[in-house]
Design an enzyme around this catalytic site. Structure first.
Site, PDB file in Angstrom:
ATOM      1  N   THR A 278      36.786  49.784  38.418  1.00  0.00           N
ATOM      2  CA  THR A 278      35.895  49.231  39.432  1.00  0.00           C
ATOM      3  C   THR A 278      34.440  49.630  39.231  1.00  0.00           C
ATOM      4  OG1 THR A 278      35.325  49.421  41.773  1.00  0.00           O
ATOM      5  CG2 THR A 278      36.565  51.231  40.854  1.00  0.00           C
TER       6      THR A 278
ATOM      7  N   TYR B 187      37.812  56.072  46.682  1.00  0.00           N
ATOM      8  CA  TYR B 187      38.350  54.948  45.899  1.00  0.00           C
ATOM      9  C   TYR B 187      37.792  54.986  44.476  1.00  0.00           C
ATOM     10  CZ  TYR B 187      38.774  50.152  44.207  1.00  0.00           C
ATOM     11  OH  TYR B 187      39.010  49.035  43.433  1.00  0.00           O
TER      12      TYR B 187
HETATM   13  N1  LIG Z   1      39.247  42.850  44.729  1.00  0.00           N
HETATM   14  C1  LIG Z   1      38.196  43.400  44.116  1.00  0.00           C
HETATM   15  O1  LIG Z   1      37.035  43.010  44.343  1.00  0.00           O
HETATM   16  C2  LIG Z   1      38.424  44.498  43.115  1.00  0.00           C
HETATM   17  C3  LIG Z   1      37.298  45.034  42.475  1.00  0.00           C
HETATM   18  C4  LIG Z   1      37.473  46.068  41.556  1.00  0.00           C
HETATM   19  C5  LIG Z   1      38.750  46.503  41.234  1.00  0.00           C
HETATM   20  N2  LIG Z   1      39.825  45.963  41.850  1.00  0.00           N
HETATM   21  C6  LIG Z   1      41.148  46.446  41.473  1.00  0.00           C
HETATM   22  O2  LIG Z   1      41.961  45.350  41.103  1.00  0.00           O
HETATM   23  C7  LIG Z   1      43.324  45.629  41.405  1.00  0.00           C
HETATM   24  C8  LIG Z   1      43.934  44.467  42.166  1.00  0.00           C
HETATM   25  O3  LIG Z   1      43.195  44.292  43.366  1.00  0.00           O
HETATM   26  P1  LIG Z   1      43.451  43.060  44.357  1.00  0.00           P
HETATM   27  O4  LIG Z   1      42.154  42.732  44.966  1.00  0.00           O
HETATM   28  O5  LIG Z   1      44.234  42.029  43.673  1.00  0.00           O
HETATM   29  O6  LIG Z   1      44.322  43.763  45.483  1.00  0.00           O
HETATM   30  P2  LIG Z   1      45.733  43.330  46.127  1.00  0.00           P
HETATM   31  O7  LIG Z   1      45.998  44.297  47.215  1.00  0.00           O
HETATM   32  O8  LIG Z   1      45.748  41.892  46.444  1.00  0.00           O
HETATM   33  O9  LIG Z   1      46.743  43.578  44.921  1.00  0.00           O
HETATM   34  C9  LIG Z   1      47.319  44.827  44.658  1.00  0.00           C
HETATM   35  C10 LIG Z   1      48.814  44.612  44.502  1.00  0.00           C
HETATM   36  O10 LIG Z   1      49.405  45.851  44.154  1.00  0.00           O
HETATM   37  C11 LIG Z   1      50.558  46.056  44.965  1.00  0.00           C
HETATM   38  N3  LIG Z   1      50.702  47.506  45.081  1.00  0.00           N
HETATM   39  C12 LIG Z   1      49.901  48.386  45.697  1.00  0.00           C
HETATM   40  N4  LIG Z   1      50.344  49.634  45.528  1.00  0.00           N
HETATM   41  C13 LIG Z   1      51.476  49.547  44.785  1.00  0.00           C
HETATM   42  C14 LIG Z   1      52.387  50.479  44.262  1.00  0.00           C
HETATM   43  N5  LIG Z   1      52.245  51.803  44.488  1.00  0.00           N
HETATM   44  N6  LIG Z   1      53.445  50.034  43.534  1.00  0.00           N
HETATM   45  C15 LIG Z   1      53.604  48.708  43.296  1.00  0.00           C
HETATM   46  N7  LIG Z   1      52.776  47.775  43.769  1.00  0.00           N
HETATM   47  C16 LIG Z   1      51.710  48.188  44.503  1.00  0.00           C
HETATM   48  C17 LIG Z   1      50.274  45.339  46.272  1.00  0.00           C
HETATM   49  O11 LIG Z   1      51.467  44.941  46.936  1.00  0.00           O
HETATM   50  C18 LIG Z   1      49.485  44.132  45.790  1.00  0.00           C
HETATM   51  O12 LIG Z   1      50.331  43.039  45.494  1.00  0.00           O
HETATM   52  C19 LIG Z   1      43.326  46.948  42.170  1.00  0.00           C
HETATM   53  O13 LIG Z   1      43.691  47.989  41.289  1.00  0.00           O
HETATM   54  C20 LIG Z   1      41.883  47.104  42.611  1.00  0.00           C
HETATM   55  O14 LIG Z   1      41.520  48.444  42.746  1.00  0.00           O
HETATM   56  C21 LIG Z   1      39.690  44.977  42.799  1.00  0.00           C
HETATM   57  O1  LIG Z   2      32.924  41.813  56.944  1.00  0.00           O
HETATM   58  C1  LIG Z   2      32.182  42.274  56.069  1.00  0.00           C
HETATM   59  C2  LIG Z   2      32.677  42.697  54.827  1.00  0.00           C
HETATM   60  C3  LIG Z   2      31.792  43.233  53.906  1.00  0.00           C
HETATM   61  N1  LIG Z   2      30.469  43.339  54.194  1.00  0.00           N
HETATM   62  C4  LIG Z   2      29.539  43.884  53.183  1.00  0.00           C
HETATM   63  O2  LIG Z   2      29.666  43.108  52.009  1.00  0.00           O
HETATM   64  C5  LIG Z   2      29.511  43.910  50.856  1.00  0.00           C
HETATM   65  C6  LIG Z   2      30.751  43.759  49.987  1.00  0.00           C
HETATM   66  O3  LIG Z   2      31.847  44.352  50.647  1.00  0.00           O
HETATM   67  P1  LIG Z   2      33.372  44.081  50.250  1.00  0.00           P
HETATM   68  O4  LIG Z   2      33.569  42.628  50.057  1.00  0.00           O
HETATM   69  O5  LIG Z   2      34.229  44.780  51.239  1.00  0.00           O
HETATM   70  O6  LIG Z   2      33.497  44.728  48.822  1.00  0.00           O
HETATM   71  P2  LIG Z   2      33.105  46.193  48.299  1.00  0.00           P
HETATM   72  O7  LIG Z   2      33.167  47.212  49.384  1.00  0.00           O
HETATM   73  O8  LIG Z   2      31.798  46.056  47.568  1.00  0.00           O
HETATM   74  O9  LIG Z   2      34.276  46.527  47.323  1.00  0.00           O
HETATM   75  C7  LIG Z   2      34.843  45.543  46.476  1.00  0.00           C
HETATM   76  O10 LIG Z   2      34.186  45.554  45.251  1.00  0.00           O
HETATM   77  C8  LIG Z   2      34.309  46.773  44.542  1.00  0.00           C
HETATM   78  C9  LIG Z   2      33.527  46.647  43.253  1.00  0.00           C
HETATM   79  O11 LIG Z   2      32.160  46.477  43.501  1.00  0.00           O
HETATM   80  C10 LIG Z   2      35.782  47.023  44.276  1.00  0.00           C
HETATM   81  O12 LIG Z   2      35.955  48.180  43.570  1.00  0.00           O
HETATM   82  C11 LIG Z   2      36.575  47.082  45.568  1.00  0.00           C
HETATM   83  O13 LIG Z   2      37.952  47.205  45.276  1.00  0.00           O
HETATM   84  C12 LIG Z   2      36.349  45.828  46.332  1.00  0.00           C
HETATM   85  O14 LIG Z   2      36.956  45.956  47.604  1.00  0.00           O
HETATM   86  C13 LIG Z   2      29.315  45.341  51.366  1.00  0.00           C
HETATM   87  O15 LIG Z   2      27.944  45.591  51.437  1.00  0.00           O
HETATM   88  C14 LIG Z   2      29.874  45.306  52.783  1.00  0.00           C
HETATM   89  O16 LIG Z   2      29.285  46.222  53.643  1.00  0.00           O
HETATM   90  C15 LIG Z   2      29.976  42.917  55.408  1.00  0.00           C
HETATM   91  O17 LIG Z   2      28.777  43.022  55.668  1.00  0.00           O
HETATM   92  N2  LIG Z   2      30.843  42.398  56.320  1.00  0.00           N
END
Ligand SMILES: NC(=O)c1ccc[n+]([C@@H]2O[C@H](COP(=O)([O-])OP(=O)(O)OC[C@H]3O[C@@H](n4cnc5c(N)ncnc54)[C@H](O)[C@@H]3O)[C@@H](O)[C@H]2O)c1
Ligand SMILES: O=c1ccn([C@@H]2O[C@H](COP(=O)(O)OP(=O)(O)O[C@H]3O[C@H](CO)[C@@H](O)[C@H](O)[C@H]3O)[C@@H](O)[C@H]2O)c(=O)[nH]1
Length: 329
Positions: A120, A144
Site C-alpha cells: 500500500t 495498517y
Molecule cells: N482498496 C484499496 O484502495 C487498497 C489500497 C492498497 C492496498 N490494498 C490491499 O489490497 C488487498 C485487497 O483489498 P480489497 O480492497 O480488495 O479489500 P476486500 O476486503 O474487498 O478484500 C479482502 C478479502 O480478503 C478476505 N480476507 C480478509 N482476511 C482474511 C483472512 N485472514 N483469511 C482469508 N481471507 C481473508 C476478505 O473476506 C476479502 O474477501 C488488501 O490486502 C489491501 O490491504 C487495498
Molecule cells: O466518507 C469519506 C471517505 C473518505 N474520505 C477521505 O477521502 C480520502 C481517501 O480515503 P479512503 O477512500 O478511505 O482511502 P484511504 O484512507 O486513502 O486508504 C485507501 O488507500 C490506501 C492507499 O493510499 C490503501 O492502503 C487503503 O487500503 C485504502 O483503504 C481520505 O482523505 C479520507 O479522509 C472522506 O472525506 N469521506
C-alpha cells in the site's frame, strides 16, 4: 501450453475478484482462498474453486497447498481500513502481518516459487513531497501501513534465502469496477471515498462526510491517486508473468497513475458524471490520514510494460456508479 495454477488469497474481495477475472480471462487456472469475512461467494466466477479458509490458519493452508499444485500466490487477503487500524491495531497486525507470516510458512513447505503481495501507499506515511517513487522513505503513520510494511520486510528477508521470488505492489487508492459489470466494490459498511459517494449518489446514503478541510493542500482536502481496479488487475497479470520469467528477481512497484485528486475534486467529478449533486457535510479530520499520496509509476511502466486503459477520472467514476446502481441495497 497449460499455464500453472495460481492461488489468489482474498479472491472473493474487491480487488482480488478483479484479479481473478483478469487471470481467468487470460487462461490461468485459479484457486481462491478466502474466509469471506469481507468477500462474497458471487464475486468468484463459476468454475473457479473457492476454498473457505483463513490464510492465518497454517495447517489449513498447508492442506490446501498439498491438495492443489500451486506455482504462485497472489496474496490479497487482509484488513484494509486505515482508521480501523488506528482503533484496533492488534487485530491489524494479526490479520495482515501474522497471517501473512503463516501463509509464507505454508508456501515454503509446499515449495511455492512466487509470491505477489498487495501492499500500500500507506507504507510511505505522510510524505513531504509527491510524486513518490519506490525509493522514497517508508515511514507509515498508521498501524495498517506498518502491518503491510512488516510483511514486505518478511518477504524480502525470506526471498533472500532463495525460498521464492516476490513482487510487492504498493497500490494507491483503488476505485471503479469491472467495465463489463462482472464485479465491483460490494462490502457492507464501506468506508472508501468513491464507494461512499456513489452510495450517496444512488440514494443509499443521505450524504458524504468530508473528513478535514484544513489540510496543507490547495482546497484543504486530502489528495489521493485513484487507480481503476481493472488497470490494477492487469498490472498483476504482468507482474506474475515477470516473476515466473525471472525467478531470481524480485521487485517493489508503485501502482497509481501519478495524478492527484482531492476529496472535493472527486466529489465535483462525481456530481458532473451523475448530473445531480451529492450532499456534502464538511467535518473534522479522520485519524491516520496523510494529506497527500501520489505515485510515480515510472518503474511499473518500464519494468512491466503496463499500459493503463481507464485512467480518466470520469471513466473510473462512471464504472463505480454503474456498479452501484445495479448492486442491491
Ligand atoms: N482498496 C484499496 O484502495 C487498497 C489500497 C492498497 C492496498 N490494498 C490491499 O489490497 C488487498 C485487497 O483489498 P480489497 O480492497 O480488495 O479489500 P476486500 O476486503 O474487498 O478484500 C479482502 C478479502 O480478503 C478476505 N480476507 C480478509 N482476511 C482474511 C483472512 N485472514 N483469511 C482469508 N481471507 C481473508 C476478505 O473476506 C476479502 O474477501 C488488501 O490486502 C489491501 O490491504 C487495498
Ligand atoms: O466518507 C469519506 C471517505 C473518505 N474520505 C477521505 O477521502 C480520502 C481517501 O480515503 P479512503 O477512500 O478511505 O482511502 P484511504 O484512507 O486513502 O486508504 C485507501 O488507500 C490506501 C492507499 O493510499 C490503501 O492502503 C487503503 O487500503 C485504502 O483503504 C481520505 O482523505 C479520507 O479522509 C472522506 O472525506 N469521506
Amino acid at each position: 501450453m497449460t499455464k500453472p495454477t495460481i492461488l489468489v488469497t482474498g479472491g472473493a474481495g474487491y480487488i482480488g475478484s478483479h484479479a481473478v477475472l483478469a487471470l481467468h480471462d487470460a487462461g490461468w487456472p485459479v484457486v481462491v482462498a478466502d474466509n469471506l469475512s469481507n468477500g462474497r461467494r458471487e464475486a468468484v466466477p463459476e468454475g473457479v474453486p473457492l476454498i473457505e479458509v483463513d490464510v492465518g490458519d497454517a495447517p489449513a493452508m498447508e492442506r490446501l497447498l498439498a491438495d492443489h499444485p500451486i506455482t504462485a500466490i497472489m496474496h490479497f487477503a487482509g484488513s484494509i481500513v486505515v482508521p480501523e487500524s488506528v482503533t484496533d491495531p492488534h487485530y491489524y497486525y494479526r490479520n495482515n502481518t501474522v497471517a501473512s507470516h503463516a501463509l509464507m510458512g505454508a508456501a515454503m513447505k509446499a515449495g511455492v516459487r512466487h509470491i505477489l503481495f498487495s501492499s500500500t501507499a500507506a507504507a510511505y506515511g505522510a510524505p513531504e513531497k509527491v510524486p513518490l517513487d519506490e525509493d522514497s522513505a517508508t515511514r507509515p503513520i498508521n498501524p495498517y501501513g506498518w502491518s503491510k510494511l512488516m510483511t514486505e520486510q518478511m518477504l524480502r528477508d525470506v526471498a533472500a534465502t532463495g525460498a521464492f521470488n516476490y513482487g510487492v505492489l504498493r497500490y494507491f487508492n483503488v476505485a471503479g469496477a469491472d467495465p463489463e459489470g462482472r464485479s465491483g466494490q460490494a462490502s457492507k459498511g464501506a468506508t472508501h471515498l468513491l464507494k461512499v459517494a456513489c452510495e450517496a449518489a444512488v440514494g443509499k446514503r443521505t450524504h458524504v462526510d468530508v473528513f478535514g478541510t484544513d489540510y496543507p493542500t490547495p482546497d484543504g482536502t486530502c489528495i489521493r491517486d485513484y487507480i481503476h481496479v481493472s488497470d490494477l488487475a492487469s498490472a498483476h497479470v504482468l507482474a506474475l508473468e515477470a516473476l515466473i520469467a525471472n525467478p531470481s528477481e524480485s521487485f517493489t512497484l508503485n501502482c497509481g497513475y501519478g495524478q492527484g485528486t482531492s476529496v472535493l475534486e472527486m466529489l465535483d467529478a462525481l456530481d458532473a458524471v451523475n448530473g445531480t449533486p451529492v450532499k456534502r457535510v464538511l467535518g473534522e479530520r479522520r485519524a491516520g490520514d496523510p494529506p497527500q499520496l501520489v505515485a510515480s509509476n515510472r518503474r511499473l511502466v518500464e519494468r512491466l510494460g503496463w499500459q493503463p486503459r481507464f485512467a480518466d477520472t470520469a471513466t473510473i467514476i462512471r464504472s463505480a456508479l454503474e456498479w452501484e446502481r445495479r448492486l442491491p441495497s
